[in-house]
Structure formats: structure tokens, C-alpha cells
Design a protein around this motif. Structure first.
Motif, PDB file in Angstrom:
ATOM      1  N   LYS A 379       0.814  -1.210   0.000  1.00 45.67           N
ATOM      2  CA  LYS A 379       0.000   0.000   0.000  1.00 45.67           C
ATOM      3  C   LYS A 379       0.851   1.264   0.000  1.00 45.67           C
ATOM      4  CE  LYS A 379      -4.265  -1.685   2.126  1.00 45.67           C
ATOM      5  NZ  LYS A 379      -5.231  -1.504   3.245  1.00 45.67           N
ATOM      6  N   ALA A 380       2.002   1.214   0.634  1.00 45.69           N
ATOM      7  CA  ALA A 380       2.813   2.420   0.844  1.00 45.69           C
ATOM      8  C   ALA A 380       3.459   2.952  -0.433  1.00 45.69           C
ATOM      9  CB  ALA A 380       3.887   2.140   1.885  1.00 45.69           C
ATOM     10  N   THR A 381       3.469   2.187  -1.526  1.00 43.29           N
ATOM     11  CA  THR A 381       4.178   2.624  -2.730  1.00 43.29           C
ATOM     12  C   THR A 381       3.467   3.751  -3.459  1.00 43.29           C
ATOM     13  OG1 THR A 381       3.057   1.004  -4.146  1.00 43.29           O
ATOM     14  CG2 THR A 381       5.110   0.312  -3.056  1.00 43.29           C
ATOM     15  N   GLY A 382       2.161   3.871  -3.282  1.00 36.35           N
ATOM     16  CA  GLY A 382       1.413   4.898  -3.990  1.00 36.35           C
ATOM     17  C   GLY A 382       1.152   4.560  -5.441  1.00 36.35           C
ATOM     18  N   GLU A 383       1.449   3.336  -5.868  1.00 33.21           N
ATOM     19  CA  GLU A 383       1.211   2.895  -7.244  1.00 33.21           C
ATOM     20  C   GLU A 383       0.160   1.787  -7.228  1.00 33.21           C
ATOM     21  OE1 GLU A 383       5.472   3.632  -9.438  1.00 33.21           O
ATOM     22  OE2 GLU A 383       5.257   1.832  -8.211  1.00 33.21           O
ATOM     23  N   ALA A 384      -0.922   1.993  -7.979  1.00 33.42           N
ATOM     24  CA  ALA A 384      -1.981   0.989  -8.003  1.00 33.42           C
ATOM     25  C   ALA A 384      -1.551  -0.268  -8.750  1.00 33.42           C
ATOM     26  CB  ALA A 384      -3.242   1.581  -8.637  1.00 33.42           C
ATOM     27  N   ILE A 385      -0.809  -0.084  -9.855  1.00 36.70           N
ATOM     28  CA  ILE A 385      -0.391  -1.215 -10.688  1.00 36.70           C
ATOM     29  C   ILE A 385       1.031  -0.978 -11.176  1.00 36.70           C
ATOM     30  CG2 ILE A 385      -0.854  -2.566 -12.780  1.00 36.70           C
ATOM     31  CD1 ILE A 385      -3.764  -1.667 -12.608  1.00 36.70           C
ATOM     32  N   VAL A 386       1.850  -2.005 -11.098  1.00 36.89           N
ATOM     33  CA  VAL A 386       3.163  -2.013 -11.737  1.00 36.89           C
ATOM     34  C   VAL A 386       3.204  -3.242 -12.635  1.00 36.89           C
ATOM     35  CG1 VAL A 386       5.664  -2.050 -11.460  1.00 36.89           C
ATOM     36  CG2 VAL A 386       4.240  -0.909  -9.742  1.00 36.89           C
ATOM     37  N   ILE A 387       3.272  -3.031 -13.933  1.00 39.23           N
ATOM     38  CA  ILE A 387       3.290  -4.149 -14.884  1.00 39.23           C
ATOM     39  C   ILE A 387       4.687  -4.752 -14.908  1.00 39.23           C
ATOM     40  CG2 ILE A 387       3.062  -4.812 -17.306  1.00 39.23           C
ATOM     41  CD1 ILE A 387       0.954  -2.603 -17.576  1.00 39.23           C
ATOM     42  N   GLY A 388       4.773  -6.050 -14.631  1.00 38.55           N
ATOM     43  CA  GLY A 388       6.046  -6.743 -14.563  1.00 38.55           C
ATOM     44  C   GLY A 388       6.395  -7.489 -15.834  1.00 38.55           C
ATOM     45  N   SER A 389       7.597  -8.038 -15.861  1.00 42.34           N
ATOM     46  CA  SER A 389       8.131  -8.635 -17.082  1.00 42.34           C
ATOM     47  C   SER A 389       7.397  -9.901 -17.505  1.00 42.34           C
ATOM     48  CB  SER A 389       9.627  -8.917 -16.909  1.00 42.34           C
ATOM     49  OG  SER A 389       9.862  -9.794 -15.823  1.00 42.34           O
ATOM     50  N   TYR A 390       6.838 -10.667 -16.557  1.00 44.13           N
ATOM     51  CA  TYR A 390       6.152 -11.910 -16.949  1.00 44.13           C
ATOM     52  C   TYR A 390       4.960 -11.607 -17.859  1.00 44.13           C
ATOM     53  CZ  TYR A 390       4.142 -16.584 -16.649  1.00 44.13           C
ATOM     54  OH  TYR A 390       3.643 -17.847 -16.957  1.00 44.13           O
ATOM     55  N   GLN A 391       4.251 -10.536 -17.566  1.00 38.89           N
ATOM     56  CA  GLN A 391       3.101 -10.174 -18.396  1.00 38.89           C
ATOM     57  C   GLN A 391       3.531  -9.620 -19.752  1.00 38.89           C
ATOM     58  OE1 GLN A 391       2.887  -9.981 -14.889  1.00 38.89           O
ATOM     59  NE2 GLN A 391       1.541 -11.745 -15.220  1.00 38.89           N
ATOM     60  N   MET A 392       4.786  -9.211 -19.883  1.00 40.67           N
ATOM     61  CA  MET A 392       5.273  -8.702 -21.173  1.00 40.67           C
ATOM     62  C   MET A 392       5.874  -9.796 -22.053  1.00 40.67           C
ATOM     63  SD  MET A 392       6.968  -4.964 -20.390  1.00 40.67           S
ATOM     64  CE  MET A 392       7.728  -5.236 -18.797  1.00 40.67           C
ATOM     65  N   GLN A 393       6.087 -10.989 -21.514  1.00 39.71           N
ATOM     66  CA  GLN A 393       6.732 -12.042 -22.297  1.00 39.71           C
ATOM     67  C   GLN A 393       5.944 -12.345 -23.562  1.00 39.71           C
ATOM     68  OE1 GLN A 393       7.180 -15.375 -19.645  1.00 39.71           O
ATOM     69  NE2 GLN A 393       8.875 -14.440 -18.519  1.00 39.71           N
ATOM     70  N   ASN A 394       6.659 -12.432 -24.674  1.00 39.91           N
ATOM     71  CA  ASN A 394       6.087 -12.736 -25.982  1.00 39.91           C
ATOM     72  C   ASN A 394       5.013 -11.738 -26.411  1.00 39.91           C
ATOM     73  OD1 ASN A 394       7.685 -15.075 -26.708  1.00 39.91           O
ATOM     74  ND2 ASN A 394       6.631 -16.108 -25.020  1.00 39.91           N
ATOM     75  N   ASN A 395       5.069 -10.548 -25.852  1.00 41.85           N
ATOM     76  CA  ASN A 395       4.365  -9.375 -26.360  1.00 41.85           C
ATOM     77  C   ASN A 395       5.444  -8.385 -26.784  1.00 41.85           C
ATOM     78  OD1 ASN A 395       1.171  -9.087 -25.088  1.00 41.85           O
ATOM     79  ND2 ASN A 395       2.506 -10.652 -24.231  1.00 41.85           N
ATOM     80  N   LEU A 396       5.256  -7.705 -27.891  1.00 38.48           N
ATOM     81  CA  LEU A 396       6.190  -6.640 -28.238  1.00 38.48           C
ATOM     82  C   LEU A 396       5.639  -5.328 -27.678  1.00 38.48           C
ATOM     83  CD1 LEU A 396       8.472  -6.066 -31.105  1.00 38.48           C
ATOM     84  CD2 LEU A 396       6.803  -4.247 -30.760  1.00 38.48           C
ATOM     85  N   VAL A 397       6.471  -4.617 -26.932  1.00 38.89           N
ATOM     86  CA  VAL A 397       6.079  -3.340 -26.333  1.00 38.89           C
ATOM     87  C   VAL A 397       7.009  -2.269 -26.873  1.00 38.89           C
ATOM     88  CG1 VAL A 397       5.683  -2.072 -24.202  1.00 38.89           C
ATOM     89  CG2 VAL A 397       5.332  -4.553 -24.239  1.00 38.89           C
ATOM     90  N   GLU A 398       6.440  -1.282 -27.549  1.00 37.46           N
ATOM     91  CA  GLU A 398       7.224  -0.199 -28.135  1.00 37.46           C
ATOM     92  C   GLU A 398       7.128   1.046 -27.264  1.00 37.46           C
ATOM     93  OE1 GLU A 398       7.359   1.279 -32.575  1.00 37.46           O
ATOM     94  OE2 GLU A 398       5.938   2.524 -31.465  1.00 37.46           O
ATOM     95  N   PHE A 399       8.281   1.666 -27.006  1.00 36.37           N
ATOM     96  CA  PHE A 399       8.359   2.910 -26.251  1.00 36.37           C
ATOM     97  C   PHE A 399       8.743   4.016 -27.229  1.00 36.37           C
ATOM     98  CE2 PHE A 399       9.012  -0.621 -23.471  1.00 36.37           C
ATOM     99  CZ  PHE A 399       8.471  -0.276 -22.246  1.00 36.37           C
ATOM    100  N   ASP A 400       7.765   4.805 -27.620  1.00 40.51           N
ATOM    101  CA  ASP A 400       7.964   5.874 -28.602  1.00 40.51           C
ATOM    102  C   ASP A 400       8.109   7.177 -27.833  1.00 40.51           C
ATOM    103  OD1 ASP A 400       7.860   7.778 -30.595  1.00 40.51           O
ATOM    104  OD2 ASP A 400       6.247   6.803 -31.710  1.00 40.51           O
ATOM    105  N   LEU A 401       9.362   7.519 -27.522  1.00 40.97           N
ATOM    106  CA  LEU A 401       9.621   8.692 -26.685  1.00 40.97           C
ATOM    107  C   LEU A 401       9.315   9.988 -27.416  1.00 40.97           C
ATOM    108  CD1 LEU A 401      11.302   6.262 -25.489  1.00 40.97           C
ATOM    109  CD2 LEU A 401      12.864   7.981 -24.621  1.00 40.97           C
ATOM    110  N   ALA A 402       9.582  10.022 -28.711  1.00 38.14           N
ATOM    111  CA  ALA A 402       9.377  11.251 -29.479  1.00 38.14           C
ATOM    112  C   ALA A 402       7.903  11.647 -29.500  1.00 38.14           C
ATOM    113  CB  ALA A 402       9.898  11.068 -30.902  1.00 38.14           C
TER     114      ALA A 402
END
Length: 426
Positions: A379-402
Motif C-alpha cells: 500500500k505504501a508505494t502509492g502505485e496501483a499497478i506495476v506491470i512486470g516482465s512476466y506479463q510482457m513475455q512474448n508481447n512486443l512493447v514499443e516505447f515511442d519517446l518522441a
């Protein structure tokens, strides 16, 4: 503060690096890659770079929200091209130096301990987010493999290119505690840092700041990090960028935050506290092995997941760190993984949602027992959800900073391929 200073730092960095980056005449690569593989003991994702003179392989843990690349310089660091950044230099400003001075040890100077040097703050999330403020800012040679983006066969690899003055941070050995075996530091891809790995490459080779991560589910097989331009080619010429759907990045932070507006299990929207769900946003992290849910959210999600399982699938005693586990006897399997209720993270728009199938929601923890691969956060983290690496496996996730957005493909199993099924890292 980060946003207003970025353009100045980016300009300065172009001035520093453009004349020193080795790129063959008429050869201007726009896409690069790193192989990435899970360390089975720490569950961290590890890549390897070539650094120093002479070049040596250096294993680093991947931290998408990290602000810099840092390595252990205390044990065995030797390089004839190592150059500490001097006080008040552009390199110090780029790397956000917090202090400047002389080495305080009585021994002769060495990498990580020089006079008239500047220092910044680095972190190791694996050590309960330990921060260290005495990291010496430095430059050294770094090489990376470029890609011919139009091919998937042997001709897909282009020449290895060199950045002679890559800015990084030099740290003592204690900071590598709780990293994987033989891992000597971390490689950061944070969005607001002028010296993150992706920003330095984009500045050196003049391409738009973006990268895409595709994590393999097998510790024996490589996934891949694409850095630079599309396409993202897999088996049979499939371009995963065609399947991307996007959601905005919502915070100006080194870390990546998105909005999850609701969660569905199968067709049912869960009765979550919307204020809690939106508090601070949802963070995406490769430093967290399993998605963490705030306790009240976890309780609702797990109960809904149990209720949507077939009646003949019974719950069993929990297996740490998981609280919701099942007898595996009546859990089938398909090309999308284990047969399980679908979990849908509804993003900024009701029609935009990320689908989590059984391959990313259930984990075989021991013979005869599957567990819901989500953990109850603090509870103390103040973050409701942190998506971890297991849920990203075999999904491609693109980070488009621009464009300040993040793209998801859903599971590549829908396309009968996976993150290890590409030529680049084989």
C-alpha cells in the motif's frame, strides 16, 4: 524540470557526440538490437554490450526506467580509452552531476576514482531501490550491432558500429548485489534522461528516440530489444509493428507510466475504485518480475479470476510469492498458453485494451500447481499497478519517446510466433 532541460542537453549531446561517432562512409544505420535473456535465479532480463579498449563483453540488467548505463568499475575494469568527465564539463551537465571533487582514497587514481571528476546518482531496484550518489561520470568506447530492417535472414545483420565516447557511470562493486550471475551493472532506457541508452544512440545516429522490447519466456532463448526505426521482423517476415495499438505516456518521469481506466476479466468489468486506479498511473517495469496490484485491486481481480475458472478447477494452498493457486489437473493448454479467463487492461479509451492470455496470467510453480502470476503490492508505494516482465513475455512493447506513447501488440502467439523467433539474436 526534466522536460525544460532536455532540449538544451540534447543539443549539447549532439555537439559532443556527432563528430566522434564512427560510422562508415555512406553508412547511416537507423536500427540496432540487443539480445536479451532472463536470468533464472534473479528473474531479471540481461543483455550484453561490448565496451572499453580492448573490447570486453559486459552483462547488464535491463531497466526500462533507468536514467543511465552504470557498471562496476571496482573489480577488473581495465581500459586504455576510459576518460572521467571533468568538473563543470558538458558531460557532467548531461549526466546530471550532483557533486564534483577529488578521489578520497589514498590509492592512485583509477576508473571510478579520479581527481577533478563529477558524480551522479544511480540506482539498483533489485536492492530495494538502493541509490548511490558517488558514481563517477565517464566516457568510453561502446559498440552495438546494427540491423538491415528489410531482411530477416543472414543478411539482416549490418556492421557493428562504434561510439567512442559513450557516457556512463562508474560504480563500486557493492551496487551489483542481487543482480544476476556475472552481471556488472544496469542499462537504462529512461525517457527523460539525456544519457539513457536509447537517447545516446538516437543522438549519435540521428534517428527518432524509440525502442521496442520483446521478452522471451524461456531462459534458454533470446528475446530482443530493437532500438530505432521499424520494422520489427519475426518469423516468415511478420512485422510486429503492424499490430501495435498505442496509449499515451502520462508522466514526465524517467519511468514509464500509462493510464489503465478499468480491468475486465472475460466480459465483466470489475468494480474497482477508479480514484485509486488512476492514482499516479500504471508503471511499466522490467525490474519487477510479476505485475503488482494494490491490495484491494488484487483482491477483486483474484476473486473474479477464480469465479471465471471452470468449476472443476479447484484452488489450492498458495505458493509464495503468489496468493491464488490452482490444481492443474483440469487446466488445458492451447496455442495461446494455458486455458484461463482473459484479463483485459482497458487503457485511456474503452476501445483500447491490452489482452493478457493464459500464457501471461498463469505460472506453473510446481508439479500439479498453477498460480495466478500477479502479486499483491504494498500500500505504501502509492502505485496501483506495476506491470512486470512476466506479463510482457512474448508481447512486443514499443516505447515511442518522441511521440510520448507506448504501443502493445498483444501476445505474439496470436500470430503463431514468439519473441525468440527472429534471426537477429539466434
Amino acid at each position: 524540470m526534466y522536460s525544460s532541460s532536455y532540449n538544451f542537453f540534447h543539443f549539447c549531446f549532439l555537439f559532443i557526440i556527432s563528430s566522434t561517432c564512427l560510422a562508415q562512409t555512406n553508412f547511416h544505420p537507423k536500427t540496432f538490437f540487443l539480445a536479451v535473456k532472463q536470468d533464472p535465479s534473479s528473474l531479471q532480463y540481461i543483455t550484453e554490450i561490448q565496451q572499453r579498449t580492448p573490447l570486453v563483453p559486459v552483462k547488464l540488467a535491463v531497466h526500462v526506467g533507468g536514467e543511465n548505463l552504470w557498471v562496476d568499475c571496482e573489480m577488473g575494469f581495465k581500459s586504455s580509452t576510459y576518460k572521467p568527465a571533468r568538473c563543470n564539463s558538458r558531460q557532467c551537465n548531461l549526466a546530471r552531476s550532483t557533486s564534483c571533487g577529488d578521489c578520497k582514497t589514498k590509492n592512485k587514481t583509477r576508473p571510478g576514482c579520479n581527481n577533478n571528476a563529477c558524480y551522479n546518482i544511480v540506482s539498483n531496484p533489485a536492492m530495494n531501490n538502493t541509490f548511490y550518489s558517488g558514481a563517477e561520470i565517464a566516457e568510453d568506447v561502446l559498440t552495438i550491432q546494427s540491423i538491415n530492417g528489410s531482411n530477416t535472414g543472414p543478411e539482416s545483420r549490418r556492421p557493428v558500429v562504434t561510439i567512442p565516447k559513450f557516457i556512463f557511470s562508474c560504480c563500486p562493486s557493492f551496487l551489483t548485489q542481487k543482480l544476476g550471475e556475472d552481471v556488472k551493472g544496469m542499462i537504462g532506457f529512461g525517457q527523460q534522461s539525456p544519457v539513457s541508452f536509447v537517447t545516446q544512440l538516437a543522438s549519435a545516429f540521428k534517428f527518432s528516440r524509440q525502442f521496442a522490447i520483446c521478452l522471451s519466456s524461456s531462459p534458454q532463448e533470446n528475446g530482443i530489444i530493437f532500438i530505432g526505426h521499424r520494422p520489427y521482423l519475426f518469423a516468415l517476415g511478420f512485422d510486429a509493428s503492424q499490430d501495435l495499438f498505442y496509449t499515451p505516456i502520462i508522466r514526465a518521469s524517467p519511468e514509464y507510466y500509462i493510464k489503465i481506466s478499468s480491468i475486465r476479466v472475460n466480459a465483466k468489468t470489475l468494480p474497482l475504485n477508479n480514484t485509486l486506479l488512476s492514482l499516479g498511473g500504471t508503471r511499466i517495469s522490467t525490474a519487477v518480475p510479476y505485475t503488482e496490484l494494490e491490495p484491494s485491486i488484487y483482491d477483486i481481480v483474484s476473486k473474479a479470476f477464480i469465479s471465471e475458472m471452470p468449476e472443476n478447477v479447484k484452488t489450492v494452498s498458495p505458493v509464495a510469492p503468489f496468493k491464488t493457486c490452482f490444481n492443474s489437473s483440469f487446466i488445458g493448454i492451447s496455442r495461446l498458453g494455458y486455458n484461463a479467463p482473459g484479463i483485459y487492461f482497458v487503457l485511456h479509451n474503452p476501445n483500447v485494451f491490452w489482452t493478457i492470455t493464459g500464457a501471461n496470467s498463469l505460472l506453473l510453480v510446481k508439479q500439479g500447481v498453477f498460480c495466478l502470476a500477479f502479486v499483491e503490492g504494498k500500500k505504501a508505494t502509492g502505485e496501483a499497478i506495476v506491470i512486470g516482465s512476466y506479463q510482457m513475455q512474448n508481447n512486443l512493447v514499443e516505447f515511442d519517446l518522441a511521440r510520448r506513447r507506448i504501443g502493445f501488440t498483444n501476445s505474439l502467439f496470436f500470430r503463431q510466433t514468439m519473441c525468440s523467433d527472429q534471426f537477429y539474436t539466434s
